[in-house]
Design a protein around this motif. Sequence first.
Motif, PDB file in Angstrom:
ATOM      1  N   TYR A  14       0.843  -1.215   0.000  1.00  0.00           N
ATOM      2  CA  TYR A  14       0.000   0.000   0.000  1.00  0.00           C
ATOM      3  C   TYR A  14       0.874   1.260   0.000  1.00  0.00           C
ATOM      4  N   GLU A  15       1.870   1.287   0.864  1.00  0.00           N
ATOM      5  CA  GLU A  15       2.752   2.467   0.950  1.00  0.00           C
ATOM      6  C   GLU A  15       3.520   2.676  -0.350  1.00  0.00           C
ATOM      7  N   ARG A  16       3.986   1.567  -0.932  1.00  0.00           N
ATOM      8  CA  ARG A  16       4.719   1.664  -2.202  1.00  0.00           C
ATOM      9  C   ARG A  16       3.812   2.212  -3.304  1.00  0.00           C
ATOM     10  N   ARG A  17       2.562   1.695  -3.316  1.00  0.00           N
ATOM     11  CA  ARG A  17       1.602   2.116  -4.335  1.00  0.00           C
ATOM     12  C   ARG A  17       1.288   3.623  -4.194  1.00  0.00           C
ATOM     13  N   VAL A  28      -3.271  11.964   3.295  1.00  0.00           N
ATOM     14  CA  VAL A  28      -2.647  10.641   3.132  1.00  0.00           C
ATOM     15  C   VAL A  28      -1.135  10.764   3.285  1.00  0.00           C
ATOM     16  N   LEU A  29      -0.569  11.760   2.648  1.00  0.00           N
ATOM     17  CA  LEU A  29       0.886  11.967   2.721  1.00  0.00           C
ATOM     18  C   LEU A  29       1.341  12.212   4.160  1.00  0.00           C
ATOM     19  N   GLU A  30       0.605  13.064   4.873  1.00  0.00           N
ATOM     20  CA  GLU A  30       0.959  13.365   6.266  1.00  0.00           C
ATOM     21  C   GLU A  30       0.845  12.110   7.130  1.00  0.00           C
ATOM     22  N   ASN A  31      -0.178  11.336   6.842  1.00  0.00           N
ATOM     23  CA  ASN A  31      -0.396  10.094   7.572  1.00  0.00           C
ATOM     24  C   ASN A  31       0.761   9.117   7.346  1.00  0.00           C
ATOM     25  N   LEU A  32       1.162   8.991   6.078  1.00  0.00           N
ATOM     26  CA  LEU A  32       2.271   8.086   5.752  1.00  0.00           C
ATOM     27  C   LEU A  32       3.559   8.542   6.430  1.00  0.00           C
TER      28      LEU A  32
END
Lengths: 135, 97
Positions: A116-119, B85-89
Amino acid sequence: MNIHQWDSNVKRISLEKDCEIYELAKKLDISPDSEALRNIISLGMDALHLGVQLEKTAKKLEETKEKLGSDLKEIAFQRIALESQSVGIRNQIVKSYRDNRALTMHLCTKGSRNEYERRMRDKFIQKYIIDSKLI
Amino acid sequence: MLTRNRSSKTKLSVPKDLYDAIGSQEKTVKLVKIGLLSLRVTLLEKEIADLSEKIEESKKRIAELPHEIESLQKLLTEATKDRKVLENLLDKKKVKQ
């Protein structure tokens, strides 16, 4: 109107200050030379048969111009309001894309834990680094 | 064509040959008046055409803008979601480290 004097090659005809001719010439911003007068008289000869009709037409056109001017002003206000809204949102998008680009670059420096993170990382790289010049 | 003197009177300076060809002051003044009116009508027609064109152009743009704004709004909403989403990641990475 009174008659007046002869210069060598010119006949001078005096007009009262409030004369219609004076007002018309002022509106038209006619330059004060004899050549302009020749052209005006030539136009007068061509339009001589129209006579009174020209006055009515000019009056009607003045009214139409005034109405259109007022319509345009109203429409311009509507347009300016919408254009401002569009520019405001566009500026917010530019800022968001710039921030997201920085966050994506930051994310690139970290390793990905799962699929998921890679995608998501690949998606954001494509969107905010490779394609972002489209905005 | 027009000059003004100190007594606030305006004078038409008609070339002598032209005045002679026309024949009288009254006719000269009438021709000048009709000529000016004719010119005025022509200019008004041009101004009206320009105004009408500007109105049409603005109406067309006003019809386009709501769609444009809607598309921009969608892009902004997506970018805002992406930011979350970016901040979460990135937060997850911090926690992991």
